[in-house]
Design a protein around this motif. Structure first.
Motif, PDB file in Angstrom:
ATOM      1  N   TYR A   1       0.813  -1.216   0.000  1.00  0.00           N
ATOM      2  CA  TYR A   1       0.000   0.000   0.000  1.00  0.00           C
ATOM      3  C   TYR A   1       0.848   1.268   0.000  1.00  0.00           C
ATOM      4  O   TYR A   1       0.403   2.303  -0.482  1.00  0.00           O
ATOM      5  CB  TYR A   1      -0.999   0.002   1.153  1.00  0.00           C
ATOM      6  CG  TYR A   1      -2.236  -0.802   0.839  1.00  0.00           C
ATOM      7  CD1 TYR A   1      -2.901  -0.637  -0.373  1.00  0.00           C
ATOM      8  CD2 TYR A   1      -2.726  -1.733   1.722  1.00  0.00           C
ATOM      9  CE1 TYR A   1      -4.024  -1.377  -0.680  1.00  0.00           C
ATOM     10  CE2 TYR A   1      -3.851  -2.485   1.424  1.00  0.00           C
ATOM     11  CZ  TYR A   1      -4.491  -2.294   0.221  1.00  0.00           C
ATOM     12  OH  TYR A   1      -5.605  -3.031  -0.091  1.00  0.00           O
ATOM     13  N   THR A   2       2.077   1.202   0.527  1.00  0.00           N
ATOM     14  CA  THR A   2       2.944   2.376   0.416  1.00  0.00           C
ATOM     15  C   THR A   2       3.282   2.661  -1.041  1.00  0.00           C
ATOM     16  O   THR A   2       3.417   3.814  -1.438  1.00  0.00           O
ATOM     17  CB  THR A   2       4.243   2.214   1.221  1.00  0.00           C
ATOM     18  OG1 THR A   2       5.013   1.138   0.706  1.00  0.00           O
ATOM     19  CG2 THR A   2       3.959   2.006   2.692  1.00  0.00           C
TER      20      THR A   2
ATOM     21  N   PHE B   1       1.238   1.842  -3.591  1.00  0.00           N
ATOM     22  CA  PHE B   1      -0.001   2.373  -4.165  1.00  0.00           C
ATOM     23  C   PHE B   1      -0.169   3.856  -3.832  1.00  0.00           C
ATOM     24  O   PHE B   1      -0.612   4.638  -4.670  1.00  0.00           O
ATOM     25  CB  PHE B   1      -1.212   1.591  -3.673  1.00  0.00           C
ATOM     26  CG  PHE B   1      -1.374   0.234  -4.307  1.00  0.00           C
ATOM     27  CD1 PHE B   1      -0.965  -0.012  -5.611  1.00  0.00           C
ATOM     28  CD2 PHE B   1      -1.946  -0.800  -3.595  1.00  0.00           C
ATOM     29  CE1 PHE B   1      -1.127  -1.255  -6.189  1.00  0.00           C
ATOM     30  CE2 PHE B   1      -2.112  -2.052  -4.169  1.00  0.00           C
ATOM     31  CZ  PHE B   1      -1.697  -2.270  -5.469  1.00  0.00           C
TER      32      PHE B   1
ATOM     33  N   THR C   1       3.371  -5.145  -7.766  1.00  0.00           N
ATOM     34  CA  THR C   1       2.588  -4.718  -6.607  1.00  0.00           C
ATOM     35  C   THR C   1       1.334  -5.565  -6.471  1.00  0.00           C
ATOM     36  O   THR C   1       0.967  -5.966  -5.362  1.00  0.00           O
ATOM     37  CB  THR C   1       2.216  -3.223  -6.715  1.00  0.00           C
ATOM     38  OG1 THR C   1       1.600  -2.981  -7.971  1.00  0.00           O
ATOM     39  CG2 THR C   1       3.410  -2.335  -6.541  1.00  0.00           C
TER      40      THR C   1
ATOM     41  N   LEU D   1       0.545  -8.241  -3.462  1.00  0.00           N
ATOM     42  CA  LEU D   1      -0.714  -8.096  -2.739  1.00  0.00           C
ATOM     43  C   LEU D   1      -1.512  -9.397  -2.790  1.00  0.00           C
ATOM     44  O   LEU D   1      -2.055  -9.843  -1.773  1.00  0.00           O
ATOM     45  CB  LEU D   1      -1.531  -6.947  -3.319  1.00  0.00           C
ATOM     46  CG  LEU D   1      -2.839  -6.623  -2.617  1.00  0.00           C
ATOM     47  CD1 LEU D   1      -2.590  -6.212  -1.171  1.00  0.00           C
ATOM     48  CD2 LEU D   1      -3.579  -5.527  -3.360  1.00  0.00           C
TER      49      LEU D   1
END
Length: 110
Positions: free
Chosen positions: A65-66, A68, A77, A81
């Motif tokens: 999420y960092t 994103f 990513t 995830l």
């Protein structure tokens, strides 16, 4: 005080090192939890392995999420995830499997 911007920057700056640790650790802990559940080990073994694997999965989700938040939307990513969510669900599944199929003595009323 905890500065989330610095923490996110650290996460992105050390991405290769973080992923080099989290991916195998996550997989090993999840496989261990599933193995303990399948071999009907005592519940505290399953819970402990599952908790460790879930912590690794949650950290990986936060790490992704960092990226994103920084606007990086690429295949790695999404793959990381997906891996983290799959391991998280597998750990929960191992605990539920162990609870459901544990041999408990049957008590008779008569």
């Amino acid at each position: 005080m905890l500065d989330l911007n610095s923490l996110a920057e650290f996460s992105r700056a050390n991405c290769v090192s973080i992923c080099a640790f989290l991916v195998p650790a996550n997989l090993l802990a999840t496989i261990l939890a599933m193995t303990f559940a399948a071999l009907r080990r005592p519940s505290h073994y399953v819970w402990q392995a599952s908790a460790i694997g879930s912590i690794f999965a949650f950290i990986m989700i936060l790490h992704v999420y960092t990226w994103f938040l920084a606007g990086v939307v690429m295949a790695p990513t999404y793959i990381l995830l997906w891996l983290a969510l799959t391991c998280l669900l597998s750990n929960v599944g191992a605990v539920l499997f162990q609870k459901r199929f544990t041999q408990t003595p049957q008590h008779s009323n008569g």
